[in-house]
Scaffold this motif. Structure first.
Motif: not given
Length: 164
Positions: A139, A59-65, A125, A56-57, A53
């Protein structure tokens, strides 16, 4: 004269009772082993799911940041924690319908990813956008080791984080 009364043959003999108790003991041991195995398996599966998990979580926030960042460093201007993993500086879009070229019209935003040490190390985060106290999100709630940041600047950013 009364006829002799025969004793009732209801009940169990001692050998029958011993055989029944032995069989019951075998059944209870087998059921106990099954329950123990299921609890152990449940714990292992839960740990594996928790481990899968985290990335996955992240990548959910890291990529847009990372995609929205104007600059990336390891300073810590947003919130508090134990160790800074990365700080992203960007602008807040004035609305959801603003094109990427107009994002500079928004206010500044700083997002700092922290490793927070404790009984269970966490990856947190924190977002500072000038609207008051930082907004925090845990996260990864149980880090197995410190996350690492690799920032390569060669005309562009290559940003990656490894979460154990």
């Amino acid at each position: 004269m009364r006829p002799l009364e025969r004793r009732s043959e209801d009940g169990f003999t001692l050998p029958e009772l011993l055989v029944a108790i032995t069989i019951l003991g075998i059944i209870i041991v087998a059921i106990g082993a099954m329950i123990t195995t299921s609890f152990r398996t449940t714990t292992l599966v839960s740990a594996e799911l928790q481990g899968s998990r985290g990335p996955k979580v992240v990548s959910r926030y890291w990529i847009p940041d990372a995609e929205q960042a104007k600059t990336v460093d390891t300073s810590a201007p947003c919130g508090t924690g134990t160790t800074v993993v990365a700080t992203f500086h960007s602008d807040i879009a004035p609305s959801a319908f603003t094109s990427p070229t107009d994002i500079g019209d928004g206010g500044p935003r700083t997002i700092t990813w922290w490793e927070v040490a404790g009984p269970r190390d966490q990856l947190v985060r924190r977002v500072c956008d000038g609207s008051g106290a930082p907004k925090s999100l845990t996260v990864v709630s149980d880090l197995k080791g410190p996350p690492t940041l690799d920032v390569t600047v060669a005309g562009h950013y290559t940003i990656s984080v490894a979460v154990p």
